[in-house]
Design an enzyme around this catalytic site. Structure first.
Site, PDB file in Angstrom:
ATOM      1  N   LYS A  14       8.705   1.296  -0.025  1.00 32.69           N
ATOM      2  CA  LYS A  14       7.676   0.299  -0.356  1.00 32.69           C
ATOM      3  C   LYS A  14       8.004  -0.407  -1.671  1.00 32.69           C
ATOM      4  O   LYS A  14       8.020  -1.632  -1.734  1.00 32.69           O
ATOM      5  CB  LYS A  14       6.287   0.955  -0.463  1.00 32.69           C
ATOM      6  CG  LYS A  14       5.827   1.648   0.806  1.00 32.69           C
ATOM      7  CD  LYS A  14       4.401   2.170   0.680  1.00 32.69           C
ATOM      8  CE  LYS A  14       4.213   3.223  -0.391  1.00 32.69           C
ATOM      9  NZ  LYS A  14       4.836   4.520  -0.094  1.00 32.69           N
ATOM     10  N   ARG A  89      -4.704   3.490   0.622  1.00 34.40           N
ATOM     11  CA  ARG A  89      -4.204   4.782   1.099  1.00 34.40           C
ATOM     12  C   ARG A  89      -5.269   5.595   1.810  1.00 34.40           C
ATOM     13  O   ARG A  89      -4.983   6.696   2.283  1.00 34.40           O
ATOM     14  CB  ARG A  89      -3.673   5.587  -0.087  1.00 34.40           C
ATOM     15  CG  ARG A  89      -2.149   5.479  -0.290  1.00 34.40           C
ATOM     16  CD  ARG A  89      -1.797   6.187  -1.581  1.00 34.40           C
ATOM     17  NE  ARG A  89      -0.482   6.722  -1.633  1.00 34.40           N
ATOM     18  CZ  ARG A  89       0.550   6.110  -2.234  1.00 34.40           C
ATOM     19  NH1 ARG A  89       0.431   4.922  -2.743  1.00 34.40           N
ATOM     20  NH2 ARG A  89       1.714   6.719  -2.302  1.00 34.40           N
ATOM     21  N   ARG A 128      15.763  10.507  -6.025  1.00 39.82           N
ATOM     22  CA  ARG A 128      15.156   9.725  -7.100  1.00 39.82           C
ATOM     23  C   ARG A 128      14.707  10.645  -8.241  1.00 39.82           C
ATOM     24  O   ARG A 128      14.813  10.295  -9.405  1.00 39.82           O
ATOM     25  CB  ARG A 128      13.972   8.900  -6.573  1.00 39.82           C
ATOM     26  CG  ARG A 128      13.414   7.967  -7.640  1.00 39.82           C
ATOM     27  CD  ARG A 128      12.399   6.983  -7.097  1.00 39.82           C
ATOM     28  NE  ARG A 128      11.217   7.645  -6.571  1.00 39.82           N
ATOM     29  CZ  ARG A 128      10.206   7.022  -5.985  1.00 39.82           C
ATOM     30  NH1 ARG A 128      10.243   5.720  -5.837  1.00 39.82           N
ATOM     31  NH2 ARG A 128       9.165   7.698  -5.539  1.00 39.82           N
ATOM     32  N   ARG A 134      11.174  11.278 -12.150  1.00 35.16           N
ATOM     33  CA  ARG A 134       9.729  11.156 -11.919  1.00 35.16           C
ATOM     34  C   ARG A 134       9.189  12.529 -11.564  1.00 35.16           C
ATOM     35  O   ARG A 134       9.719  13.180 -10.665  1.00 35.16           O
ATOM     36  CB  ARG A 134       9.488  10.156 -10.783  1.00 35.16           C
ATOM     37  CG  ARG A 134       8.365   9.196 -11.095  1.00 35.16           C
ATOM     38  CD  ARG A 134       8.284   8.134 -10.045  1.00 35.16           C
ATOM     39  NE  ARG A 134       7.382   8.508  -8.982  1.00 35.16           N
ATOM     40  CZ  ARG A 134       7.032   7.696  -7.987  1.00 35.16           C
ATOM     41  NH1 ARG A 134       7.520   6.483  -7.938  1.00 35.16           N
ATOM     42  NH2 ARG A 134       6.191   8.109  -7.058  1.00 35.16           N
ATOM     43  N   ARG A 146       2.621  15.532  -0.804  1.00 35.05           N
ATOM     44  CA  ARG A 146       2.413  14.075  -0.705  1.00 35.05           C
ATOM     45  C   ARG A 146       2.505  13.619   0.745  1.00 35.05           C
ATOM     46  O   ARG A 146       1.737  12.759   1.177  1.00 35.05           O
ATOM     47  CB  ARG A 146       3.454  13.337  -1.558  1.00 35.05           C
ATOM     48  CG  ARG A 146       3.168  13.461  -3.039  1.00 35.05           C
ATOM     49  CD  ARG A 146       4.380  13.148  -3.874  1.00 35.05           C
ATOM     50  NE  ARG A 146       4.811  11.771  -3.805  1.00 35.05           N
ATOM     51  CZ  ARG A 146       5.972  11.338  -4.295  1.00 35.05           C
ATOM     52  NH1 ARG A 146       6.804  12.178  -4.884  1.00 35.05           N
ATOM     53  NH2 ARG A 146       6.293  10.073  -4.203  1.00 35.05           N
TER      54      ARG A 146
END
Ligand code: B4P
Length: 193
Positions: A14, A89, A128, A134, A146
């Site tokens: 996204k 969401r 990532r 992160r 998640r």
């Protein structure tokens, strides 16, 4: 106004595709993930509360993100359109967004839904996490949480927009530029319909 939603599970691309879409179509990019991370780095009260949920892979309360989106829309009165990335969401967020846009005499043009297998999502996010550090990308358990939040609370959002025939399903695996081309083709088809 021309308003897009980029929809998909965590790690589906996204954020990656949003950057390209806003440039091509001249839209204002509204990513609730980015807005929340800005609150965290500014150490605001909202940011501190959000961080403890995000670090566990859980969604932030609807009223918090809806308030952020309302302020962002109102801060851009001359926008030719918005790209909503990672929002809505939940169905409650989708209903609130419809009300906000109706107040502005506007609506969602299209929902672009990226589809990626669970194995690929986990690999991308761990990658990532290693590259950018992160905190919600580094722990496989948090990534799993998640994805479960997405399956339980976010997939009904696609059904919500399907009843208005707004959803375009797109395979989110393959080259980034190839996926971008498919997104642009689908947008063009919708604009011509
Ligand atoms: P987000 O910031 O939205 O994070 P995300 O779902 O992981 O998506 P992101 O856009 O960052 O990643 P992308 O798929 O582009 O949300 C973070 C947290 O904030 C949530 O868990 C939640 O706690 C909270 N939150 C945010 N919005 C909320 C809301 N509305 N309500 C409640 N809570 C909310 O990319 C992932 C990786 O894949 C990248 O490294 C990228 O380089 C790679 N990638 C992309 N495309 C690829 C491709 N085609 N091939 C290979 N790799 C690719």
């Amino acid at each position: 106004m021309f308003n897009l939603i980029l929809f998909g599970p965590p790690g589906s691309g996204k954020g990656t595709q949003s950057e390209k879409l806003v440039e091509k179509y001249g839209l204002i990019h509204l990513s609730t993930g980015n807005l929340l991370r800005a609150e965290i780095s500014n150490q605001t009260k909202l940011g501190l509360e959000a961080k403890s949920l995000m670090d566990r892979g859980l969604l932030v309360p609807d009223e918090v993100v809806i308030g952020m989106i309302r302020s962002a829309i109102e801060a851009n009165p001359g926008a030719r359109g918005f790209l909503f990335d990672g929002f809505p969401r939940t169905v409650a967020q989708a209903e609130a967004l419809d009300r906000l846009l109706t107040e502005k005499k506007s609506s969602i043009t299209t929902v672009l839904a990226l589809e990626v297998t669970r194995e690929e999502l986990v690999q991308r996010l761990l990658n990532r996490g290693r590259t950018f550090g992160r905190s919600d990308d580094s722990d496989p358990e948090v990534i799993r949480a998640r994805i479960i939040e997405y399956e339980n609370k976010t997939t009904p959002v696609a059904d919500y927009y399907r009843q208005f025939d707004k959803v375009e399903q797109i395979k989110g695996e393959g080259g980034i530029d190839d996926i971008f081309q498919v997104l642009c083709d689908r947008i063009k088809n919708r604009q011509e319909a």
